[in-house]
Design a protein around this motif. Structure first.
Motif, PDB file in Angstrom:
ATOM      1  N   PHE A  99       1.104  -1.308   0.001  1.00 47.88           N
ATOM      2  CA  PHE A  99      -0.345   0.194   0.035  1.00 47.88           C
ATOM      3  C   PHE A  99       0.877   1.093   0.066  1.00 47.88           C
ATOM      4  CE2 PHE A  99      -2.066   3.477   1.636  1.00 47.88           C
ATOM      5  CZ  PHE A  99      -3.995   3.325   1.658  1.00 47.88           C
ATOM      6  N   ALA A 123      -5.226   3.035   6.935  1.00 46.54           N
ATOM      7  CA  ALA A 123      -5.725   3.848   5.945  1.00 46.54           C
ATOM      8  C   ALA A 123      -6.183   3.091   4.991  1.00 46.54           C
ATOM      9  CB  ALA A 123      -4.011   4.837   5.082  1.00 46.54           C
ATOM     10  N   MET A 124      -5.460   1.437   4.688  1.00 45.91           N
ATOM     11  CA  MET A 124      -6.038   0.437   4.019  1.00 45.91           C
ATOM     12  C   MET A 124      -7.464  -0.245   4.873  1.00 45.91           C
ATOM     13  SD  MET A 124      -2.710  -2.207   4.474  1.00 45.91           S
ATOM     14  CE  MET A 124      -3.641  -3.719   4.105  1.00 45.91           C
ATOM     15  N   ALA A 169      -7.771   6.601   3.633  1.00 40.47           N
ATOM     16  CA  ALA A 169      -6.942   6.741   2.248  1.00 40.47           C
ATOM     17  C   ALA A 169      -7.014   7.721   1.468  1.00 40.47           C
ATOM     18  CB  ALA A 169      -7.885   5.281   1.494  1.00 40.47           C
ATOM     19  N   GLU A 176      -2.776  10.143   1.131  1.00 45.29           N
ATOM     20  CA  GLU A 176      -3.263  10.136  -0.240  1.00 45.29           C
ATOM     21  C   GLU A 176      -2.500  11.694  -0.290  1.00 45.29           C
ATOM     22  OE1 GLU A 176      -4.767   8.606  -3.030  1.00 45.29           O
ATOM     23  OE2 GLU A 176      -4.120  10.388  -4.756  1.00 45.29           O
ATOM     24  N   LEU A 228       1.406   4.355  -2.805  1.00 45.47           N
ATOM     25  CA  LEU A 228       1.070   6.148  -2.384  1.00 45.47           C
ATOM     26  C   LEU A 228       2.477   6.365  -3.317  1.00 45.47           C
ATOM     27  CD1 LEU A 228      -1.255   7.285  -1.137  1.00 45.47           C
ATOM     28  CD2 LEU A 228       0.172   6.832   1.332  1.00 45.47           C
TER      29      LEU A 228
END
Ligand code: SF4
Length: 185
Positions: free
Chosen positions: A65, A163-164, A170, A174, A69
């Motif tokens: 992940f 965030a996952m 999420a 970002e 990102l």
């Protein structure tokens, strides 16, 4: 180069460290990896099962992940330096205790940050925010906050593992990483 040599010798110390109880159950300490002169340094919480097995940071699902990102904001993993607040995996992935985060920070993390000397440090998650900056609270309020300490800039964001799990986080992570990339650029 001197900085790289010093960092290697620091990491040599980390893999042998027995200064807090977390050394008892680890397979491998995880010093961290990346560019020894990175403009962006990322600090997570603690190694998980995969990291403990391999001795490398963020090599499980949250690592993939994190890689995506970084790619989204125009960075690649080898350009940054990635580590965690404590370098040894807490048993059953429990949260590290204050004595553990304090010991590991004072012995290793503070020196790592000084040697790498990044333009900005991304602090990922509640445990790192409290241990490194003394900031307690909900990430919903803390994330995106830029804090200056001893002439260095720190930006708080979510931990990739959180965030996952949560779509709202999420989106926020970002946006925070875009800020980090801009500050590191
Ligand atoms: S967590 Fe840090 S202080 Fe504790 S044993 Fe591992 S390297 Fe040493």
């Amino acid at each position: 180069m001197g900085g790289e040599r010093d960092l290697k010798s620091l990491h040599h110390g980390i893999v042998q460290c027995v200064q807090c109880p977390l050394h008892e159950s680890r397979l491998h300490a995880v010093p961290g990896e990346g560019d020894a002169h990175a403009a962006l340094m990322l600090v997570g919480e603690a190694p998980g099962e995969q990291e403990d097995r391999q001795g490398r940071p963020f090599c499980g699902r949250s690592g993939r992940f994190l890689d995506r990102l970084l790619e989204k904001v125009g960075l690649r993993r080898p350009e940054v330096f990635i580590t965690s607040t404590v370098k040894c995996r807490p048993p059953d992935n429990r949260n590290p205790r204050k004595i553990e985060t304090d010991t590991c920070r004072d012995l290793w993390l503070v020196r790592q940050i000084a040697l790498i000397d990044p333009a900005v440090v991304g602090i990922m998650g509640r445990v790192a925010a409290e241990a490194v900056l003394g900031e307690k609270g909900n990430l919903r309020d803390l994330h995106g906050r830029l804090i200056e300490r001893d002439g260095r800039r720190y930006l708080i964001t979510y931990h990739p593992a959180a965030a996952m799990r949560f779509p709202e986080a999420a989106g926020h992570i970002e946006a925070d990483f875009r800020k980090l990339a801009a500050m590191a650029g």
